[in-house]
Design a protein around this motif. Structure first.
Motif, PDB file in Angstrom:
ATOM      1  N   GLU A  13      34.951 -26.333 -11.731  1.00  0.00           N
ATOM      2  CA  GLU A  13      35.818 -26.366 -12.918  1.00  0.00           C
ATOM      3  C   GLU A  13      37.289 -26.223 -12.556  1.00  0.00           C
ATOM      4  O   GLU A  13      38.118 -25.976 -13.432  1.00  0.00           O
ATOM      5  CB  GLU A  13      35.380 -25.294 -13.913  1.00  0.00           C
ATOM      6  N   ASP A  14      37.642 -26.396 -11.289  1.00  0.00           N
ATOM      7  CA  ASP A  14      39.036 -26.286 -10.853  1.00  0.00           C
ATOM      8  C   ASP A  14      39.947 -27.275 -11.567  1.00  0.00           C
ATOM      9  O   ASP A  14      41.148 -27.034 -11.714  1.00  0.00           O
ATOM     10  CB  ASP A  14      39.146 -26.489  -9.336  1.00  0.00           C
ATOM     11  N   PHE A  15      39.385 -28.391 -12.020  1.00  0.00           N
ATOM     12  CA  PHE A  15      40.184 -29.409 -12.722  1.00  0.00           C
ATOM     13  C   PHE A  15      40.860 -28.824 -13.963  1.00  0.00           C
ATOM     14  O   PHE A  15      41.914 -29.301 -14.375  1.00  0.00           O
ATOM     15  CB  PHE A  15      39.315 -30.606 -13.116  1.00  0.00           C
ATOM     16  N   LYS A  16      40.275 -27.804 -14.566  1.00  0.00           N
ATOM     17  CA  LYS A  16      40.838 -27.216 -15.794  1.00  0.00           C
ATOM     18  C   LYS A  16      42.228 -26.637 -15.548  1.00  0.00           C
ATOM     19  O   LYS A  16      43.081 -26.676 -16.436  1.00  0.00           O
ATOM     20  CB  LYS A  16      39.899 -26.151 -16.363  1.00  0.00           C
ATOM     21  N   ASN A  17      42.461 -26.113 -14.347  1.00  0.00           N
ATOM     22  CA  ASN A  17      43.778 -25.566 -14.004  1.00  0.00           C
ATOM     23  C   ASN A  17      44.813 -26.665 -13.800  1.00  0.00           C
ATOM     24  O   ASN A  17      46.008 -26.400 -13.843  1.00  0.00           O
ATOM     25  CB  ASN A  17      43.690 -24.713 -12.734  1.00  0.00           C
ATOM     26  N   GLU A  18      44.353 -27.894 -13.566  1.00  0.00           N
ATOM     27  CA  GLU A  18      45.257 -29.020 -13.311  1.00  0.00           C
ATOM     28  C   GLU A  18      45.464 -29.890 -14.548  1.00  0.00           C
ATOM     29  O   GLU A  18      46.309 -30.785 -14.540  1.00  0.00           O
ATOM     30  CB  GLU A  18      44.683 -29.886 -12.183  1.00  0.00           C
ATOM     31  N   ALA A  19      44.697 -29.656 -15.602  1.00  0.00           N
ATOM     32  CA  ALA A  19      44.739 -30.524 -16.785  1.00  0.00           C
ATOM     33  C   ALA A  19      46.067 -30.387 -17.532  1.00  0.00           C
ATOM     34  O   ALA A  19      46.575 -29.285 -17.712  1.00  0.00           O
ATOM     35  CB  ALA A  19      43.577 -30.197 -17.710  1.00  0.00           C
ATOM     36  N   PHE A  20      46.599 -31.526 -17.964  1.00  0.00           N
ATOM     37  CA  PHE A  20      47.801 -31.522 -18.782  1.00  0.00           C
ATOM     38  C   PHE A  20      47.483 -31.803 -20.250  1.00  0.00           C
ATOM     39  O   PHE A  20      48.346 -31.681 -21.123  1.00  0.00           O
ATOM     40  CB  PHE A  20      48.839 -32.531 -18.258  1.00  0.00           C
ATOM     41  N   LYS A  21      46.230 -32.153 -20.537  1.00  0.00           N
ATOM     42  CA  LYS A  21      45.833 -32.488 -21.900  1.00  0.00           C
ATOM     43  C   LYS A  21      44.348 -32.199 -22.069  1.00  0.00           C
ATOM     44  O   LYS A  21      43.568 -32.383 -21.132  1.00  0.00           O
ATOM     45  CB  LYS A  21      46.110 -33.969 -22.151  1.00  0.00           C
ATOM     46  N   GLN A  22      43.976 -31.759 -23.277  1.00  0.00           N
ATOM     47  CA  GLN A  22      42.570 -31.501 -23.587  1.00  0.00           C
ATOM     48  C   GLN A  22      42.320 -31.861 -25.045  1.00  0.00           C
ATOM     49  O   GLN A  22      43.159 -31.606 -25.906  1.00  0.00           O
ATOM     50  CB  GLN A  22      42.232 -30.026 -23.356  1.00  0.00           C
ATOM     51  N   ALA A  23      41.159 -32.464 -25.329  1.00  0.00           N
ATOM     52  CA  ALA A  23      40.796 -32.820 -26.705  1.00  0.00           C
ATOM     53  C   ALA A  23      39.282 -32.817 -26.848  1.00  0.00           C
ATOM     54  O   ALA A  23      38.550 -33.040 -25.877  1.00  0.00           O
ATOM     55  CB  ALA A  23      41.351 -34.193 -27.072  1.00  0.00           C
ATOM     56  N   ARG A  24      38.829 -32.592 -28.055  1.00  0.00           N
ATOM     57  CA  ARG A  24      37.399 -32.662 -28.378  1.00  0.00           C
ATOM     58  C   ARG A  24      37.081 -34.094 -28.773  1.00  0.00           C
ATOM     59  O   ARG A  24      37.846 -34.747 -29.492  1.00  0.00           O
ATOM     60  CB  ARG A  24      37.096 -31.713 -29.530  1.00  0.00           C
ATOM     61  N   ILE A  25      35.933 -34.596 -28.333  1.00  0.00           N
ATOM     62  CA  ILE A  25      35.483 -35.943 -28.670  1.00  0.00           C
ATOM     63  C   ILE A  25      34.057 -35.853 -29.206  1.00  0.00           C
ATOM     64  O   ILE A  25      33.197 -35.204 -28.612  1.00  0.00           O
ATOM     65  CB  ILE A  25      35.503 -36.879 -27.439  1.00  0.00           C
ATOM     66  N   VAL A  26      33.844 -36.507 -30.350  1.00  0.00           N
ATOM     67  CA  VAL A  26      32.509 -36.669 -30.913  1.00  0.00           C
ATOM     68  C   VAL A  26      32.308 -38.165 -31.090  1.00  0.00           C
ATOM     69  O   VAL A  26      33.190 -38.856 -31.609  1.00  0.00           O
ATOM     70  CB  VAL A  26      32.365 -35.936 -32.266  1.00  0.00           C
TER      71      VAL A  26
END
Length: 156
Positions: A13-26
């Motif tokens: 889950e190291d990518f979470k520290n590098e993320a610049f954007k996050q969104a929920r998708i359904v």
């Protein structure tokens, strides 16, 4: 309208520290036939309809057409979709000249984390982050349309 994309499993889950954007998708599928997939998606507060064609022999490229629709239209169209909804959190990570979209699946697909990268050509080089695992490009069981019917938690 040609999508060129490679898909990988994610090893941490190291990518979470590098993320610049996050969104929920359904999302759901009006048609999950591999010849012509029709997807309805709510991404954050926006609705989309997407048509995807059959992948080429390598699974790297295929026809894709997408249009934004209203959130209300997407909500109504989701009610008409085939059984099996995909629910996930999408993280975007910049890596060199590219952006990885990492999907952390929820619900019946919880435990599966997949990264995708869009390319300009099938042989385009890109940097591989440390959290990037085995490539699963072209493995149909990892397609969202298949995960909606055969969720990750039911795999043996």
């Amino acid at each position: 309208m040609q999508e060129i994309e490679r898909k990988f499993l994610v090893t941490s889950e190291d990518f979470k520290n590098e993320a610049f954007k996050q969104a929920r998708i359904v999302q759901g599928f009006l048609n999950s036939n591999p010849e012509r997939i029709v997807r309805i998606r709510i991404h954050g507060e926006q609705g989309f309809i997407t048509v995807k064609g059959k992948p080429n022999a390598t699974g790297v490229s295929r026809f894709e057409w997408e249009r934004q629709i209203s959130l209300a239209e997407a909500e109504e169209l989701l009610k008409l979709c085939e059984p099996g909804t995909i629910d996930k959190n999408r993280f975007e990570v910049r890596n060199g000249d590219h952006i990885f979209e990492i999907d952390e699946f929820l619900g019946e697909n919880e435990g599966l984390i997949v990264a995708e990268i869009e390319l300009k050509s099938e042989d385009e080089a890109f940097l591989k982050p440390t959290w990037l695992g085995r490539e699963v490009t072209g493995e149909v069981k990892y397609y969202n349309s298949n995960l909606s019917k055969n969720p990750f938690q039911k795999w043996q």
